[in-house]
Design a protein around this motif. Sequence first.
Motif, PDB file in Angstrom:
ATOM      1  N   ARG A 133     -51.151 -46.075 -18.622  1.00 36.93           N
ATOM      2  CA  ARG A 133     -51.786 -47.389 -18.610  1.00 36.93           C
ATOM      3  C   ARG A 133     -51.759 -48.070 -17.252  1.00 36.93           C
ATOM      4  NH1 ARG A 133     -48.270 -49.980 -22.853  1.00 36.93           N
ATOM      5  NH2 ARG A 133     -49.440 -51.844 -22.311  1.00 36.93           N
ATOM      6  N   LEU A 134     -50.788 -47.711 -16.412  1.00 38.24           N
ATOM      7  CA  LEU A 134     -50.630 -48.352 -15.114  1.00 38.24           C
ATOM      8  C   LEU A 134     -50.054 -47.338 -14.138  1.00 38.24           C
ATOM      9  CD1 LEU A 134     -50.624 -51.029 -13.430  1.00 38.24           C
ATOM     10  CD2 LEU A 134     -48.315 -51.447 -14.327  1.00 38.24           C
ATOM     11  N   ILE A 135     -50.670 -47.257 -12.954  1.00 38.12           N
ATOM     12  CA  ILE A 135     -50.211 -46.313 -11.925  1.00 38.12           C
ATOM     13  C   ILE A 135     -50.048 -47.081 -10.623  1.00 38.12           C
ATOM     14  CG2 ILE A 135     -50.754 -44.220 -10.618  1.00 38.12           C
ATOM     15  CD1 ILE A 135     -52.668 -43.523 -13.033  1.00 38.12           C
ATOM     16  N   TRP A 136     -48.904 -46.863  -9.974  1.00 42.36           N
ATOM     17  CA  TRP A 136     -48.672 -47.396  -8.635  1.00 42.36           C
ATOM     18  C   TRP A 136     -48.532 -46.219  -7.688  1.00 42.36           C
ATOM     19  CZ3 TRP A 136     -43.896 -50.665 -10.431  1.00 42.36           C
ATOM     20  CH2 TRP A 136     -44.326 -51.762 -11.171  1.00 42.36           C
ATOM     21  N   VAL A 137     -49.360 -46.151  -6.677  1.00 41.47           N
ATOM     22  CA  VAL A 137     -49.220 -45.151  -5.620  1.00 41.47           C
ATOM     23  C   VAL A 137     -48.742 -45.915  -4.383  1.00 41.47           C
ATOM     24  CG1 VAL A 137     -50.376 -43.436  -4.186  1.00 41.47           C
ATOM     25  CG2 VAL A 137     -51.036 -43.689  -6.593  1.00 41.47           C
ATOM     26  N   ILE A 138     -47.511 -45.640  -3.978  1.00 38.88           N
ATOM     27  CA  ILE A 138     -46.870 -46.382  -2.899  1.00 38.88           C
ATOM     28  C   ILE A 138     -46.869 -45.535  -1.634  1.00 38.88           C
ATOM     29  CG2 ILE A 138     -44.727 -47.490  -2.139  1.00 38.88           C
ATOM     30  CD1 ILE A 138     -44.099 -47.963  -5.136  1.00 38.88           C
ATOM     31  N   ASP A 139     -47.316 -46.125  -0.555  1.00 36.63           N
ATOM     32  CA  ASP A 139     -47.391 -45.459   0.744  1.00 36.63           C
ATOM     33  C   ASP A 139     -46.396 -46.121   1.704  1.00 36.63           C
ATOM     34  OD1 ASP A 139     -48.018 -44.384   3.212  1.00 36.63           O
ATOM     35  OD2 ASP A 139     -50.181 -44.699   3.013  1.00 36.63           O
ATOM     36  N   PRO A 140     -45.170 -45.591   1.800  1.00 38.74           N
ATOM     37  CA  PRO A 140     -44.145 -46.223   2.644  1.00 38.74           C
ATOM     38  C   PRO A 140     -44.512 -46.260   4.126  1.00 38.74           C
ATOM     39  CG  PRO A 140     -43.147 -44.585   1.200  1.00 38.74           C
ATOM     40  CD  PRO A 140     -44.643 -44.436   1.088  1.00 38.74           C
ATOM     41  N   ARG A 141     -45.169 -45.219   4.610  1.00 38.37           N
ATOM     42  CA  ARG A 141     -45.486 -45.149   6.046  1.00 38.37           C
ATOM     43  C   ARG A 141     -46.442 -46.253   6.477  1.00 38.37           C
ATOM     44  NH1 ARG A 141     -46.954 -39.065   7.205  1.00 38.37           N
ATOM     45  NH2 ARG A 141     -48.552 -40.181   8.335  1.00 38.37           N
ATOM     46  N   HIS A 142     -47.346 -46.641   5.603  1.00 37.20           N
ATOM     47  CA  HIS A 142     -48.340 -47.647   5.947  1.00 37.20           C
ATOM     48  C   HIS A 142     -48.063 -49.000   5.290  1.00 37.20           C
ATOM     49  CE1 HIS A 142     -50.454 -43.813   6.812  1.00 37.20           C
ATOM     50  NE2 HIS A 142     -50.702 -44.481   7.919  1.00 37.20           N
ATOM     51  N   GLY A 143     -46.953 -49.109   4.547  1.00 38.20           N
ATOM     52  CA  GLY A 143     -46.565 -50.385   3.961  1.00 38.20           C
ATOM     53  C   GLY A 143     -47.561 -50.933   2.963  1.00 38.20           C
ATOM     54  N   ARG A 144     -48.080 -50.059   2.104  1.00 37.01           N
ATOM     55  CA  ARG A 144     -49.064 -50.529   1.123  1.00 37.01           C
ATOM     56  C   ARG A 144     -48.924 -49.735  -0.174  1.00 37.01           C
ATOM     57  NH1 ARG A 144     -53.753 -48.070   4.786  1.00 37.01           N
ATOM     58  NH2 ARG A 144     -53.602 -45.916   4.099  1.00 37.01           N
ATOM     59  N   ALA A 145     -49.644 -50.197  -1.173  1.00 37.78           N
ATOM     60  CA  ALA A 145     -49.680 -49.513  -2.460  1.00 37.78           C
ATOM     61  C   ALA A 145     -51.074 -49.672  -3.049  1.00 37.78           C
ATOM     62  CB  ALA A 145     -48.639 -50.087  -3.412  1.00 37.78           C
ATOM     63  N   VAL A 146     -51.427 -48.768  -3.937  1.00 36.81           N
ATOM     64  CA  VAL A 146     -52.679 -48.862  -4.679  1.00 36.81           C
ATOM     65  C   VAL A 146     -52.307 -48.877  -6.158  1.00 36.81           C
ATOM     66  CG1 VAL A 146     -54.926 -47.821  -5.153  1.00 36.81           C
ATOM     67  CG2 VAL A 146     -53.921 -47.620  -2.866  1.00 36.81           C
ATOM     68  N   VAL A 147     -52.894 -49.817  -6.892  1.00 38.29           N
ATOM     69  CA  VAL A 147     -52.642 -49.985  -8.317  1.00 38.29           C
ATOM     70  C   VAL A 147     -53.886 -49.529  -9.066  1.00 38.29           C
ATOM     71  CG1 VAL A 147     -52.143 -51.647 -10.145  1.00 38.29           C
ATOM     72  CG2 VAL A 147     -51.134 -51.952  -7.863  1.00 38.29           C
ATOM     73  N   TYR A 148     -53.675 -48.634 -10.039  1.00 41.33           N
ATOM     74  CA  TYR A 148     -54.776 -48.120 -10.862  1.00 41.33           C
ATOM     75  C   TYR A 148     -54.540 -48.508 -12.315  1.00 41.33           C
ATOM     76  CZ  TYR A 148     -55.801 -44.881  -6.995  1.00 41.33           C
ATOM     77  OH  TYR A 148     -56.103 -44.323  -5.781  1.00 41.33           O
ATOM     78  N   ARG A 149     -55.572 -49.113 -12.929  1.00 41.12           N
ATOM     79  CA  ARG A 149     -55.597 -49.308 -14.377  1.00 41.12           C
ATOM     80  C   ARG A 149     -56.645 -48.371 -14.979  1.00 41.12           C
ATOM     81  NH1 ARG A 149     -52.157 -53.322 -16.732  1.00 41.12           N
ATOM     82  NH2 ARG A 149     -52.962 -52.322 -18.566  1.00 41.12           N
ATOM     83  N   SER A 150     -57.635 -48.034 -14.176  1.00 37.57           N
ATOM     84  CA  SER A 150     -58.685 -47.078 -14.528  1.00 37.57           C
ATOM     85  C   SER A 150     -59.298 -46.644 -13.197  1.00 37.57           C
ATOM     86  CB  SER A 150     -59.740 -47.724 -15.433  1.00 37.57           C
ATOM     87  OG  SER A 150     -60.497 -48.666 -14.695  1.00 37.57           O
ATOM     88  N   LEU A 151     -60.252 -45.758 -13.264  1.00 42.07           N
ATOM     89  CA  LEU A 151     -60.900 -45.330 -12.016  1.00 42.07           C
ATOM     90  C   LEU A 151     -61.759 -46.442 -11.416  1.00 42.07           C
ATOM     91  CD1 LEU A 151     -61.859 -41.638 -12.842  1.00 42.07           C
ATOM     92  CD2 LEU A 151     -60.001 -42.476 -11.391  1.00 42.07           C
ATOM     93  N   SER A 152     -62.110 -47.437 -12.232  1.00 44.34           N
ATOM     94  CA  SER A 152     -62.907 -48.545 -11.706  1.00 44.34           C
ATOM     95  C   SER A 152     -62.083 -49.821 -11.502  1.00 44.34           C
ATOM     96  CB  SER A 152     -64.093 -48.829 -12.634  1.00 44.34           C
ATOM     97  OG  SER A 152     -63.626 -49.181 -13.919  1.00 44.34           O
ATOM     98  N   ASP A 153     -60.880 -49.861 -12.004  1.00 43.24           N
ATOM     99  CA  ASP A 153     -59.993 -51.015 -11.816  1.00 43.24           C
ATOM    100  C   ASP A 153     -58.872 -50.597 -10.877  1.00 43.24           C
ATOM    101  OD1 ASP A 153     -58.368 -53.255 -11.929  1.00 43.24           O
ATOM    102  OD2 ASP A 153     -58.133 -53.228 -14.119  1.00 43.24           O
ATOM    103  N   VAL A 154     -59.140 -50.747  -9.580  1.00 39.87           N
ATOM    104  CA  VAL A 154     -58.234 -50.286  -8.522  1.00 39.87           C
ATOM    105  C   VAL A 154     -58.018 -51.447  -7.564  1.00 39.87           C
ATOM    106  CG1 VAL A 154     -57.907 -48.593  -6.666  1.00 39.87           C
ATOM    107  CG2 VAL A 154     -59.193 -47.958  -8.727  1.00 39.87           C
ATOM    108  N   ARG A 155     -56.742 -51.715  -7.233  1.00 37.69           N
ATOM    109  CA  ARG A 155     -56.417 -52.780  -6.290  1.00 37.69           C
ATOM    110  C   ARG A 155     -55.483 -52.249  -5.219  1.00 37.69           C
ATOM    111  NH1 ARG A 155     -55.100 -54.610 -11.080  1.00 37.69           N
ATOM    112  NH2 ARG A 155     -52.925 -54.919 -10.574  1.00 37.69           N
ATOM    113  N   GLU A 156     -55.711 -52.645  -3.994  1.00 40.21           N
ATOM    114  CA  GLU A 156     -54.811 -52.282  -2.901  1.00 40.21           C
ATOM    115  C   GLU A 156     -53.896 -53.458  -2.612  1.00 40.21           C
ATOM    116  OE1 GLU A 156     -54.979 -50.567   1.630  1.00 40.21           O
ATOM    117  OE2 GLU A 156     -56.528 -49.974   0.187  1.00 40.21           O
TER     118      GLU A 156
END
Length: 181
Positions: A133-156
């Motif tokens: 239902r919820l995915i967090w992809v965390i990028d430590p090197r660049h200090g950011r994350a991407v949140v996925y609820r679906s392929l069309s509901d994506v937030r950086e």
Amino acid sequence: MATITRKIATEEDLLAMPRDGHRYELVDGEIRVSPTGNRHGEVMAVLSALLVNFVKPRRLGHVISGDAGFRLPDKNVRCPDVSFVAAGRFPDDKVPDDFGDLAPDLAVEVLSPHDRPRHVLDKVGEYLESGVRLIWVIDPRHGRAVVYRSLSDVRELGADDSLDGEDVIPGFRCALRDVLS
């Protein structure tokens, strides 16, 4: 002409992989290795601690580390770096000794320098197709994350933004900066 056959890897092969600091997953009949590093491990540990400290006292479910796997409907065994399974989803609400036969509610992937973008996107797609239902992809090197609820509901998210458990872990919020520091 010689024919080359390739052995299809099984869950038993996955379980027999060495404990050598690499992460292994069973994907489409192959064992995939993802070497990680200390930074990756630190981010996983910090986020796991924050989640456990929030989830346990509220009895919301189970926080699971990256060395555990989930048997997804396509028969792949995926091992998110950190995951959460809501209370009552495991049979008798007990975490199984082997791979779980369900997709977690939250899957977290912490990028390491050796991750291939295509493999990460494949994994996100597979998680979503499996019901995560919820995915967090965390990028430590660049200090950011991407949140996925679906392929069309994506937030950086940037380092000053917060990871939010939304309706998956209601009330959980932590600054991405705190996870990365």
